[in-house]
Design a protein around this motif. Structure first.
Motif, PDB file in Angstrom:
ATOM      1  N   TRP A  54       2.198  35.275 -26.546  1.00 49.79           N
ATOM      2  CA  TRP A  54       3.259  34.275 -26.462  1.00 49.79           C
ATOM      3  C   TRP A  54       3.157  33.334 -27.659  1.00 49.79           C
ATOM      4  CZ3 TRP A  54      -0.081  35.904 -22.800  1.00 49.79           C
ATOM      5  CH2 TRP A  54       0.454  36.556 -21.680  1.00 49.79           C
ATOM      6  N   MET A  55       4.296  32.868 -28.135  1.00 54.53           N
ATOM      7  CA  MET A  55       4.321  31.874 -29.204  1.00 54.53           C
ATOM      8  C   MET A  55       5.317  30.785 -28.823  1.00 54.53           C
ATOM      9  SD  MET A  55       4.448  34.118 -32.752  1.00 54.53           S
ATOM     10  CE  MET A  55       6.169  34.572 -32.588  1.00 54.53           C
ATOM     11  N   ASP A  69      12.664  17.951 -28.473  1.00 54.08           N
ATOM     12  CA  ASP A  69      12.595  18.583 -27.162  1.00 54.08           C
ATOM     13  C   ASP A  69      12.891  20.079 -27.211  1.00 54.08           C
ATOM     14  OD1 ASP A  69      11.978  16.132 -26.097  1.00 54.08           O
ATOM     15  OD2 ASP A  69      14.025  15.705 -25.437  1.00 54.08           O
ATOM     16  N   GLU A  70      13.483  20.543 -28.302  1.00 55.13           N
ATOM     17  CA  GLU A  70      13.847  21.949 -28.422  1.00 55.13           C
ATOM     18  C   GLU A  70      12.622  22.766 -28.777  1.00 55.13           C
ATOM     19  OE1 GLU A  70      16.951  23.437 -28.113  1.00 55.13           O
ATOM     20  OE2 GLU A  70      17.680  21.504 -27.402  1.00 55.13           O
ATOM     21  N   ASN A  71      12.277  23.683 -27.935  1.00 52.64           N
ATOM     22  CA  ASN A  71      11.215  24.639 -28.226  1.00 52.64           C
ATOM     23  C   ASN A  71      11.679  26.000 -27.751  1.00 52.64           C
ATOM     24  OD1 ASN A  71       9.203  23.110 -29.458  1.00 52.64           O
ATOM     25  ND2 ASN A  71       8.391  22.426 -27.504  1.00 52.64           N
ATOM     26  N   THR A  72      11.214  27.021 -28.420  1.00 49.93           N
ATOM     27  CA  THR A  72      11.523  28.388 -28.046  1.00 49.93           C
ATOM     28  C   THR A  72      10.224  29.096 -27.709  1.00 49.93           C
ATOM     29  OG1 THR A  72      13.438  28.409 -29.514  1.00 49.93           O
ATOM     30  CG2 THR A  72      12.593  30.542 -28.807  1.00 49.93           C
ATOM     31  N   SER A  85      12.876  36.108 -26.919  1.00 50.95           N
ATOM     32  CA  SER A  85      12.813  34.649 -26.993  1.00 50.95           C
ATOM     33  C   SER A  85      13.674  34.006 -25.925  1.00 50.95           C
ATOM     34  CB  SER A  85      13.248  34.166 -28.372  1.00 50.95           C
ATOM     35  OG  SER A  85      14.601  34.481 -28.617  1.00 50.95           O
ATOM     36  N   LYS A  86      13.265  32.779 -25.552  1.00 48.70           N
ATOM     37  CA  LYS A  86      14.027  31.998 -24.587  1.00 48.70           C
ATOM     38  C   LYS A  86      13.706  30.526 -24.806  1.00 48.70           C
ATOM     39  CE  LYS A  86      12.796  31.589 -20.375  1.00 48.70           C
ATOM     40  NZ  LYS A  86      13.214  31.986 -19.112  1.00 48.70           N
ATOM     41  N   GLY A 118       6.083  34.869 -18.102  1.00 49.60           N
ATOM     42  CA  GLY A 118       6.807  33.905 -18.918  1.00 49.60           C
ATOM     43  C   GLY A 118       8.308  34.047 -18.910  1.00 49.60           C
ATOM     44  N   LEU A 119       8.823  34.982 -18.145  1.00 54.30           N
ATOM     45  CA  LEU A 119      10.275  35.140 -18.096  1.00 54.30           C
ATOM     46  C   LEU A 119      10.942  33.984 -17.364  1.00 54.30           C
ATOM     47  CD1 LEU A 119      10.414  38.969 -17.380  1.00 54.30           C
ATOM     48  CD2 LEU A 119      10.642  37.780 -19.587  1.00 54.30           C
ATOM     49  N   GLU A 120      10.349  33.564 -16.251  1.00 56.24           N
ATOM     50  CA  GLU A 120      10.863  32.432 -15.474  1.00 56.24           C
ATOM     51  C   GLU A 120       9.747  31.431 -15.260  1.00 56.24           C
ATOM     52  OE1 GLU A 120      14.047  32.042 -14.583  1.00 56.24           O
ATOM     53  OE2 GLU A 120      14.525  33.963 -15.546  1.00 56.24           O
TER      54      GLU A 120
END
Length: 150
Positions: A54-55, A69-72, A85-86, A118-120
């Protein structure tokens, strides 16, 4: 490069600005480039085994939409050859205890858990009672910088 994750003495990964991702299979003597499929600035990388990793990354500031606040979240199941990515707002760090179960922390009292790799993600209930709610008159919001299990 901002962060590297090494497993044992041979396999490892490094990631950094503009979506750069590299891998090594010989303990860091030789690094080969991989593609993250993004121009995000990667500030965290974590692998639990040779395939699953995961990154976390932030949007490129040149696009004008950088927001703290934006992270992917980027997820791989093939050693970093491909990444899904999400969005994962506020998250600054994560740790997985196995391939499915993981925890994420970050700004604004963010404490999340996943049970599907990590999907949800779901918020950990009761965290506000533990640390308190931020006061409306203050611009400060308590957050977490890192999480780790042994």
């Amino acid at each position: 490069m901002r962060r590297a994750a090494l497993l044992g003495v041979s396999g490892g990964w490094a990631a950094g600005d503009s979506g750069a991702v590299y891998t090594t299979t010989d303990g860091g003597a030789v690094w080969k480039p991989l593609s993250s499929g993004s121009d995000a600035h990667i500030n965290f990388i974590y692998f639990i085994d040779l395939n699953r990793g995961w990154m976390l990354g932030k949007p490129d500031a040149k696009t004008g939409d950088e927001n703290e606040d934006e992270n992917t979240l980027f997820i791989t199941a093939d050693g970093g050859r491909t990444w899904a990515s999400k969005p994962l707002p506020n998250v600054t760090s994560l740790h997985f205890t196995d391939a499915k179960t993981g925890w994420a922390v970050g700004r604004n009292s963010t404490l999340l858990k996943t049970t599907d790799g990590g999907l949800e993600w779901s918020k950990v209930k009761g965290i506000d009672k533990l640390i308190g709610s931020p006061t409306d008159s203050s611009g400060y919001n308590l957050g977490f910088a890192d999480i780790h299990f042994t």
